[in-house]
Design a protein around this motif. Sequence first.
Motif, PDB file in Angstrom:
ATOM      1  N   LEU A 120       0.853  -1.226   0.101  1.00 37.41           N
ATOM      2  CA  LEU A 120      -0.021  -0.021   0.147  1.00 37.41           C
ATOM      3  C   LEU A 120       0.788   1.262   0.049  1.00 37.41           C
ATOM      4  N   THR A 121       1.851   1.150   0.805  1.00 36.46           N
ATOM      5  CA  THR A 121       2.874   2.543   0.765  1.00 36.46           C
ATOM      6  C   THR A 121       3.578   2.886  -0.686  1.00 36.46           C
ATOM      7  N   ALA A 122       3.894   1.613  -1.273  1.00 33.51           N
ATOM      8  CA  ALA A 122       4.535   1.696  -2.419  1.00 33.51           C
ATOM      9  C   ALA A 122       3.559   2.401  -3.405  1.00 33.51           C
ATOM     10  N   PHE A 123       2.000   1.818  -3.578  1.00 35.30           N
ATOM     11  CA  PHE A 123       1.223   2.281  -4.440  1.00 35.30           C
ATOM     12  C   PHE A 123       0.852   3.543  -3.950  1.00 35.30           C
ATOM     13  N   LEU A 124       0.643   4.046  -2.719  1.00 36.97           N
ATOM     14  CA  LEU A 124       0.190   5.560  -2.560  1.00 36.97           C
ATOM     15  C   LEU A 124       1.392   6.311  -3.132  1.00 36.97           C
ATOM     16  N   MET A 125       2.576   6.004  -2.699  1.00 35.37           N
ATOM     17  CA  MET A 125       3.584   6.795  -2.856  1.00 35.37           C
ATOM     18  C   MET A 125       3.582   7.453  -4.526  1.00 35.37           C
ATOM     19  N   ARG A 126       3.118   6.467  -5.386  1.00 34.41           N
ATOM     20  CA  ARG A 126       3.091   6.839  -6.617  1.00 34.41           C
ATOM     21  C   ARG A 126       1.935   7.578  -7.036  1.00 34.41           C
ATOM     22  N   VAL A 127       0.958   7.486  -6.255  1.00 30.84           N
ATOM     23  CA  VAL A 127      -0.290   8.184  -6.315  1.00 30.84           C
ATOM     24  C   VAL A 127      -0.375   9.603  -5.573  1.00 30.84           C
ATOM     25  N   LEU A 128       0.103   9.458  -4.431  1.00 30.81           N
ATOM     26  CA  LEU A 128      -0.206  10.792  -3.818  1.00 30.81           C
ATOM     27  C   LEU A 128       1.295  11.725  -3.878  1.00 30.81           C
ATOM     28  N   LEU A 129       2.342  11.017  -4.057  1.00 30.97           N
ATOM     29  CA  LEU A 129       3.735  11.958  -4.115  1.00 30.97           C
ATOM     30  C   LEU A 129       4.405  11.947  -5.559  1.00 30.97           C
ATOM     31  N   GLY A 130       3.717  11.076  -6.385  1.00 32.82           N
ATOM     32  CA  GLY A 130       4.215  11.106  -7.788  1.00 32.82           C
ATOM     33  C   GLY A 130       5.734  10.806  -8.070  1.00 32.82           C
ATOM     34  N   ALA A 131       6.004   9.334  -7.293  1.00 27.78           N
ATOM     35  CA  ALA A 131       7.460   9.043  -7.108  1.00 27.78           C
ATOM     36  C   ALA A 131       7.347   7.614  -7.048  1.00 27.78           C
ATOM     37  N   GLY A 132       8.309   6.857  -7.429  1.00 29.38           N
ATOM     38  CA  GLY A 132       8.613   5.419  -7.266  1.00 29.38           C
ATOM     39  C   GLY A 132       9.681   5.171  -6.586  1.00 29.38           C
ATOM     40  N   GLY A 133       9.710   4.058  -5.715  1.00 24.96           N
ATOM     41  CA  GLY A 133      11.186   4.011  -5.195  1.00 24.96           C
ATOM     42  C   GLY A 133      11.569   4.794  -4.069  1.00 24.96           C
ATOM     43  N   VAL A 134      11.900   6.038  -4.334  1.00 25.25           N
ATOM     44  CA  VAL A 134      12.399   6.903  -3.339  1.00 25.25           C
ATOM     45  C   VAL A 134      11.673   8.228  -3.492  1.00 25.25           C
ATOM     46  N   TYR A 135      11.134   8.778  -2.514  1.00 26.72           N
ATOM     47  CA  TYR A 135      10.518  10.179  -2.599  1.00 26.72           C
ATOM     48  C   TYR A 135      11.396  11.052  -1.747  1.00 26.72           C
ATOM     49  N   THR A 136      11.954  12.168  -2.322  1.00 26.57           N
ATOM     50  CA  THR A 136      12.645  13.277  -1.650  1.00 26.57           C
ATOM     51  C   THR A 136      12.456  14.621  -2.202  1.00 26.57           C
ATOM     52  N   SER A 137      12.634  15.513  -1.503  1.00 30.01           N
ATOM     53  CA  SER A 137      12.654  16.764  -2.038  1.00 30.01           C
ATOM     54  C   SER A 137      13.254  17.966  -1.344  1.00 30.01           C
ATOM     55  N   PRO A 138      13.807  18.847  -1.948  1.00 28.29           N
ATOM     56  CA  PRO A 138      14.488  19.794  -0.995  1.00 28.29           C
ATOM     57  C   PRO A 138      13.517  20.731  -0.359  1.00 28.29           C
ATOM     58  N   ASP A 139      12.058  20.660  -0.506  1.00 25.69           N
ATOM     59  CA  ASP A 139      11.065  21.401   0.007  1.00 25.69           C
ATOM     60  C   ASP A 139      10.358  20.663   1.031  1.00 25.69           C
ATOM     61  N   LEU A 140      10.748  19.093   1.346  1.00 22.11           N
ATOM     62  CA  LEU A 140      10.287  18.515   2.131  1.00 22.11           C
ATOM     63  C   LEU A 140      10.710  18.681   3.657  1.00 22.11           C
ATOM     64  N   PRO A 141      10.040  19.142   4.439  1.00 27.77           N
ATOM     65  CA  PRO A 141      10.491  19.646   5.955  1.00 27.77           C
ATOM     66  C   PRO A 141      10.764  18.353   6.806  1.00 27.77           C
ATOM     67  N   GLY A 142      12.099  18.496   7.258  1.00 21.00           N
ATOM     68  CA  GLY A 142      12.535  17.339   8.124  1.00 21.00           C
ATOM     69  C   GLY A 142      12.561  17.927   9.705  1.00 21.00           C
TER      70      GLY A 142
END
Length: 297
Positions: free
Chosen positions: A103-125
Amino acid sequence: MNVVDLALVSATLTASAPVVFAALGGLLCQTAGVFNMALEGQLLWGAFSGVLFSHLTGSAWLGVVGAVVTTAVYALALSVPAVTFRADPVVVAVGVNLLALGLTAFLMRVLLGAGGVYTSPDLPGLPTFAKLGLDVPVLGPQSPLVPLAPLLVAVAAWWLARTRSGLRLRGVGGHPEAALSLGLGADRYRHVAVLGAGALCGLGGAQLALGNVTLFSEGMSAGRGWVAVVAVMLGGARPWPVLAACLLFGAAEAFGFRLQGLGLPQQAADAAPYVITLLALVVAAATRGRRRLLEAS
């Protein structure tokens, strides 16, 4: 290069924090009489939902809140079948873990538009103590969630030993017939324990994805939930021994990264914490077996 120093202590705390949160959840479930093997899937779900809410809101702390709430809800997938309908918790947990992985692999593609790894300079840590302007030895490069993990273990140890509700939870798990005769709702306590474990796994996942790193990758829990299950077994579902088992894993992982700098192959460094955890489990089992033989003789 110094292999053992204060930086290693800091790295150990960072590596062990997600495992401590998950193991504490497993400890509460075990105390209530529910063997929770779904910690791996719940930790993974917490990591995904933490990144998702951080991405959507622009706030890492709202990401943590989202991880805690949604992972507690996700824990219903274990709680309802295992507690309400008396299904085998091990079988249900395997399904929960596999569901989280897909489910997390599927939703990452649907909601975050990424496959495998999602990272972004705008993602707050999560901010560190140093970024918050606090000069705390060893904890400077850590997020506030890292010291929260052992603090919650201390609170749980006090709560289980000193409060009426904690003693009742222990009674529900250790002596369910006696608890039933006293009119205690065993199922209610077990539901609360499983949902609480989900919330703790949400904290662990948020720390893993927003504190240890700032990204989400498929299967990024990478066996840490299983290590948490082993830590509960090694510690006999007692808070302080469980914490010690988690720190052992964290120290092995941090030490493995150090040894990479000295030329150890990455595969060996990655395997080191799991090998050490397995060896600790074998030694603990052998020690318990020897103690039983001595008592029997």
